[in-house]
Structures are given as structure tokens and as C-alpha cells.
Write a protein that holds these residues in place. Sequence first.
Motif, PDB file in Angstrom:
ATOM      1  N   LEU A  91      28.607  37.402  42.959  1.00  0.00           N
ATOM      2  CA  LEU A  91      29.757  38.173  42.508  1.00  0.00           C
ATOM      3  C   LEU A  91      30.914  37.229  42.225  1.00  0.00           C
ATOM      4  O   LEU A  91      31.204  36.348  43.045  1.00  0.00           O
ATOM      5  N   THR A  92      31.562  37.418  41.072  1.00  0.00           N
ATOM      6  CA  THR A  92      32.704  36.573  40.711  1.00  0.00           C
ATOM      7  C   THR A  92      33.924  37.444  40.499  1.00  0.00           C
ATOM      8  O   THR A  92      33.926  38.335  39.638  1.00  0.00           O
ATOM      9  N   GLY A  93      34.963  37.198  41.292  1.00  0.00           N
ATOM     10  CA  GLY A  93      36.182  37.986  41.204  1.00  0.00           C
ATOM     11  C   GLY A  93      37.056  37.564  40.039  1.00  0.00           C
ATOM     12  O   GLY A  93      36.775  36.583  39.339  1.00  0.00           O
ATOM     13  N   ALA A  94      38.149  38.306  39.834  1.00  0.00           N
ATOM     14  CA  ALA A  94      39.076  37.999  38.743  1.00  0.00           C
ATOM     15  C   ALA A  94      39.713  36.624  38.918  1.00  0.00           C
ATOM     16  O   ALA A  94      40.127  35.996  37.940  1.00  0.00           O
ATOM     17  N   LEU A 154      31.614  41.758  54.027  1.00  0.00           N
ATOM     18  CA  LEU A 154      31.628  40.493  53.289  1.00  0.00           C
ATOM     19  C   LEU A 154      33.031  39.939  53.099  1.00  0.00           C
ATOM     20  O   LEU A 154      33.205  38.837  52.587  1.00  0.00           O
ATOM     21  N   GLY A 155      34.030  40.733  53.523  1.00  0.00           N
ATOM     22  CA  GLY A 155      35.408  40.276  53.375  1.00  0.00           C
ATOM     23  C   GLY A 155      35.861  40.213  51.924  1.00  0.00           C
ATOM     24  O   GLY A 155      36.644  39.338  51.543  1.00  0.00           O
ATOM     25  N   LEU A 156      35.380  41.141  51.118  1.00  0.00           N
ATOM     26  CA  LEU A 156      35.718  41.148  49.690  1.00  0.00           C
ATOM     27  C   LEU A 156      36.880  42.102  49.421  1.00  0.00           C
ATOM     28  O   LEU A 156      36.828  43.270  49.806  1.00  0.00           O
ATOM     29  N   PRO A 157      37.931  41.637  48.776  1.00  0.00           N
ATOM     30  CA  PRO A 157      39.048  42.530  48.440  1.00  0.00           C
ATOM     31  C   PRO A 157      38.641  43.507  47.348  1.00  0.00           C
ATOM     32  O   PRO A 157      37.686  43.271  46.594  1.00  0.00           O
ATOM     33  N   GLU A 158      39.360  44.623  47.275  1.00  0.00           N
ATOM     34  CA  GLU A 158      39.071  45.609  46.238  1.00  0.00           C
ATOM     35  C   GLU A 158      39.339  45.010  44.860  1.00  0.00           C
ATOM     36  O   GLU A 158      40.215  44.174  44.686  1.00  0.00           O
ATOM     37  N   GLY A 159      38.550  45.465  43.874  1.00  0.00           N
ATOM     38  CA  GLY A 159      38.743  44.966  42.512  1.00  0.00           C
ATOM     39  C   GLY A 159      37.446  44.911  41.746  1.00  0.00           C
ATOM     40  O   GLY A 159      36.385  45.364  42.212  1.00  0.00           O
ATOM     41  N   ARG A 160      37.524  44.348  40.560  1.00  0.00           N
ATOM     42  CA  ARG A 160      36.394  44.254  39.655  1.00  0.00           C
ATOM     43  C   ARG A 160      35.736  42.878  39.778  1.00  0.00           C
ATOM     44  O   ARG A 160      36.420  41.852  39.812  1.00  0.00           O
ATOM     45  N   TYR A 161      34.400  42.873  39.851  1.00  0.00           N
ATOM     46  CA  TYR A 161      33.643  41.635  39.975  1.00  0.00           C
ATOM     47  C   TYR A 161      32.534  41.604  38.923  1.00  0.00           C
ATOM     48  O   TYR A 161      31.863  42.618  38.697  1.00  0.00           O
ATOM     49  N   SER A 162      32.342  40.457  38.304  1.00  0.00           N
ATOM     50  CA  SER A 162      31.169  40.287  37.449  1.00  0.00           C
ATOM     51  C   SER A 162      29.982  39.943  38.335  1.00  0.00           C
ATOM     52  O   SER A 162      30.161  39.436  39.455  1.00  0.00           O
ATOM     53  N   MET A 163      28.766  40.223  37.845  1.00  0.00           N
ATOM     54  CA  MET A 163      27.575  40.007  38.664  1.00  0.00           C
ATOM     55  C   MET A 163      26.487  39.308  37.854  1.00  0.00           C
ATOM     56  O   MET A 163      26.330  39.557  36.656  1.00  0.00           O
TER      57      MET A 163
END
Length: 220
Positions: free
Chosen positions: A127-130, A156-165
Amino acid sequence: MQTTSSTTTNTRTQTGDSRPAANTSAMSDMFTTLLVAQIKNQDPLAPSDPSQFVNQLAQLSQTEALQNLASLTSNNATVLQSMQMLALGAQVGSNVMVESDSVTLGKTAVQGTVTLQNATTSATLVLTGANGVKHSIALGSNAAGEVPFSIDPKALGLPEGRYSMHVDTASGETPMIALAGKLNSVKLTAEGALLNVDNAGMVTPSAILSFNGQSAAASN
């Protein structure tokens, strides 16, 4: 007021349907006028070859046939689009599987699958965040077929938002990723229908892999 609206709609529909026929009729009348003028004004000592008139009539018939076919195709496409919208609209609220290369994370876990065409000794969902930061989820060694996964933002400690996969595999394969989500709405645009699906966002109908029905909570 409803009667007036219905009448207006019907009038517009009838007008729209009559345009191809009106255009074809106008073309036929114009061709006939030109043909008669051509015959009247031809040189009596060197009359035109009758086969030319036959060819011209054949060309007119072909043009009219193509216009009618184009009109029929357009009408059929409109009907099919309307039927598709009705069918998709009836599925609003259903749980679906949708092909996607990105995911919107909130507070709850997102379920999905990776479809492997070949067995692999290792597979990793990336997963790649903005902000460009990558987060990896190990999927382990798997045989060919569907491999389920879960993305739990809190764990996983991932903040809310859009992620590419994307998925990295030892075999070098780039497998398809599917997300589970609820179909929230269907929107008609100039380019066609767009579906709003939880976790995946706006997708085209071709991205839907399966309709899995509504949950018991939604049904009640």
C-alpha cells in the motif's frame, strides 16, 4: 402537472424518433428532384446512360439503409443503457467484490482477495499513501487461486486516506486485486454509469466481479 410532464416527454420522444425518417425523406425528395432535372436537361442527341440512373438509385438506397441502421443501433444502445441502470439500481445496498488498484481506509478493516494465476513462494500486498510511504502486508506462500487478505488500519497503524495497491510476487506475476464493499449508489454520466462502492470509491460496472447480496442487517 404530472399529465403535462408526461405529455411533454412523449412529444419529445416522438419528435426524436421521427428525425431519422424525416431526414431520409428529405434526402429522397432532393435526390428525386435532382434526378428529374438531370433527365429533363440532358442532351437529346447524347442521352445519359440509363445505368447511371440505376447506380444513383442504388447508392441512395444504400445510404438510406445505413442511416436507418445507425438510428436503430443508437436507439438500441439507449435502451440497453436504461436497462443497465435499472438493473444496477436494484443492486444498491448489495455487497460486491470489485477489482481495484486503490483503497480508501477509514477506521474499520477492509477485506479483499488476490487472484494468483500461478503458485508463488511469497506474495506481498503493498500500500502506498499520498505521501509516498509504502506499507507492506505479507501474504506468504500460496498456490494458484484466490488469496484472502485483510487491511486493518488500526492494527497496522495506517492513517485514514486513499492508498494505491499492488502485489509483489516471487513468480513475477502481477495478480488482480479485489475489494469487498457495499454498493452505495449508481450515477449516470456522459461517459456511462459510475458506481460508488465502499472502500473502492467510484468504479465502472466492468470493475464489479460479483454481487453477493445484502447483509441481514441491511435487509432488515
